[in-house]
Enzyme design. Structure first.
Site, mmCIF file in Angstrom:
data_model
loop_
_atom_site.group_PDB
_atom_site.id
_atom_site.type_symbol
_atom_site.label_atom_id
_atom_site.label_comp_id
_atom_site.label_asym_id
_atom_site.label_seq_id
_atom_site.Cartn_x
_atom_site.Cartn_y
_atom_site.Cartn_z
ATOM 1 N N ILE A 106 6.319 -6.909 -0.663
ATOM 2 C CA ILE A 106 6.131 -5.512 -0.261
ATOM 3 C C ILE A 106 7.416 -4.982 0.368
ATOM 4 O O ILE A 106 7.979 -5.611 1.259
ATOM 5 C CB ILE A 106 4.983 -5.411 0.781
ATOM 6 C CG1 ILE A 106 3.713 -6.067 0.230
ATOM 7 C CG2 ILE A 106 4.735 -3.955 1.172
ATOM 8 C CD1 ILE A 106 2.698 -6.438 1.285
ATOM 9 N N CYS A 107 7.869 -3.836 -0.097
ATOM 10 C CA CYS A 107 9.027 -3.187 0.491
ATOM 11 C C CYS A 107 8.535 -2.176 1.524
ATOM 12 O O CYS A 107 8.055 -1.102 1.165
ATOM 13 C CB CYS A 107 9.854 -2.490 -0.598
ATOM 14 S SG CYS A 107 11.361 -1.760 0.039
ATOM 15 N N LEU A 108 8.619 -2.575 2.792
ATOM 16 C CA LEU A 108 8.122 -1.740 3.884
ATOM 17 C C LEU A 108 8.948 -2.072 5.124
ATOM 18 O O LEU A 108 9.078 -3.242 5.487
ATOM 19 C CB LEU A 108 6.636 -2.052 4.119
ATOM 20 C CG LEU A 108 5.871 -1.195 5.114
ATOM 21 C CD1 LEU A 108 5.857 0.275 4.692
ATOM 22 C CD2 LEU A 108 4.444 -1.700 5.257
#
Length: 152
Positions: A84-86
């Protein structure tokens, strides 16, 4: 020791007062957790149940947990390995993780990311451009994946 007592507290709070649409539990050891996020109403993930793996590092809460989707999801900020890109999942200076954040906050942030993708910081460039320039096709593909992989 600090990590264990904090995790125990967080898990107890997640069990008694979970955020809407989110459940989280221990998977054997204290540092190996599982979570489920229900796809939000009026999103292409509606009616889907998405499973996540949470690995809590030795240095927690000074280092963020590693969270990834176990259920495939069609999303510009989540890759095929479930990463996840967060920003809140990364340490500064690139990320926004702070020890004051907790697993409940992270899961709520991921749930929000599902409802509101960030196409300007994608992990999946092709899905991101589809989201930006052909929203109908993106919604169709995301609904198909949800039915196929996250349906009950």
């Amino acid at each position: 020791m600090q990590r264990a007592s904090r995790l125990t507290r967080e898990l107890s709070l997640l069990a008694t007062e979970p955020p809407p649409g989110i459940t989280c539990w221990q998977n054997g050891q204290l540092d190996d957790l599982r979570a489920q996020i229900l796809g939000g109403v009026d999103t292409p993930y509606e009616k889907g149940i998405f499973n996540l793996e949470i690995i809590v590092p030795e240095r927690y809460p000074f280092e963020p947990p590693k969270i990834r989707f176990l259920t495939p999801i069609y999303h510009p900020n989540i890759d095929s390995a479930g990463r996840i890109c967060l920003d809140v999942l990364k340490l500064p200076p690139k990320g926004a993780w702070r020890p004051s954040l907790n697993i409940s906050t992270l899961l709520t942030s991921i749930q929000l990311l599902m409802a509101e993708p960030n196409p300007d910081d994608p992990l999946m460039a092709d899905i991101s451009s589809e989201y930006k320039y052909n929203r109908q096709l993106f919604l169709l593909n995301a609904r198909e994946w949800t039915e196929k992989y996250a349906g009950q």
